[in-house]
Design an enzyme around this catalytic site. Sequence first.
Site, PDB file in Angstrom:
ATOM      1  N   ASP A   1       1.544  -3.466  -6.396  1.00  0.00           N
ATOM      2  CA  ASP A   1       1.150  -4.269  -5.228  1.00  0.00           C
ATOM      3  C   ASP A   1      -0.352  -4.503  -5.208  1.00  0.00           C
ATOM      4  O   ASP A   1      -1.117  -3.704  -5.740  1.00  0.00           O
ATOM      5  CB  ASP A   1       1.423  -3.506  -3.923  1.00  0.00           C
ATOM      6  CG  ASP A   1       2.877  -3.273  -3.672  1.00  0.00           C
ATOM      7  OD1 ASP A   1       3.695  -3.997  -4.229  1.00  0.00           O
ATOM      8  OD2 ASP A   1       3.155  -2.346  -2.883  1.00  0.00           O
TER       9      ASP A   1
HETATM   10  N1  URA Z   1       5.798   1.273  -4.760  1.00  0.00           N
HETATM   11  C1  URA Z   1       5.067   0.536  -3.905  1.00  0.00           C
HETATM   12  O1  URA Z   1       5.272   0.576  -2.699  1.00  0.00           O
HETATM   13  N2  URA Z   1       4.107  -0.260  -4.409  1.00  0.00           N
HETATM   14  C2  URA Z   1       3.818  -0.322  -5.729  1.00  0.00           C
HETATM   15  O2  URA Z   1       2.909  -1.061  -6.126  1.00  0.00           O
HETATM   16  C3  URA Z   1       4.588   0.457  -6.596  1.00  0.00           C
HETATM   17  C4  URA Z   1       5.580   1.244  -6.080  1.00  0.00           C
END
Ligand code: URA
Length: 238
Positions: free
Chosen positions: A102
Amino acid sequence: MRINKYLALAGIGSRRKVEEYILNGDIQVNDKVLKELSYDVKNKDIVKYKGKIVEVAKNYEYYMLNKPKGYITSAIDNFDRKTVMNLVSDIETRVFPIGRLDYNTEGLLLFTNDGDLANRIMKPNFSIPKTYICVVEGEVKESELAVIRAGVVINGKRLNKCKAKLVDYKDNKSKLEITIDQGINRQVRRMMEFIGKNVVSLKRTKIGDLRLGGLSRGKYRKLRDFEIQYLYNLCNFN
Ligand code: URA
């Protein structure tokens, strides 16, 4: 080389997926839409996917990046945000990220130009455990960790069991280590939402046995031979 293998090696999708692209008319060879699934690509052929030239790398390269937060994991962003490609722009070979993190998640992100390996790792049914350090506001009780471990329900589906432990608690913040083997969008954040906790920070520290180690934020390095071999073994290449 058969067209489906060629497209898979170039990182367009799995061999099965690229056959769908051929049937959809998304693949052109020498500016003609390709209709044959069994086409053999010749040296001089120019292959395009949705109008863009597709090439198979001759020498494969593998890197890990310590992604900082504030970068998206894709080549282009419609909202003009920084992308992880900005951080690897001085790698001469055109590499692409394996999987995603993310915008606000930091940590271990792999890059390669080996489309076949990348596709195998990213297959939805292929499960390399991924480990995250997640800091949340407040105290996380053992009973809440047990709920996480058992697999919470997201969009009506129960997640796989996972590992979760409390590593530290100070200044009214809990530091958790969580290992999951699925890749549901925003999975760790949604798991925390489920137990009513606000995420302060989220960092991926391991993919299988590959560790981020002391790599500085925003920096990348080449994978060592034993690390590449490890990924190959995981994907049953040998
Ligand atoms: N879980 C999340 O919430 N975000 C990520 O980027 C990876 C795993």
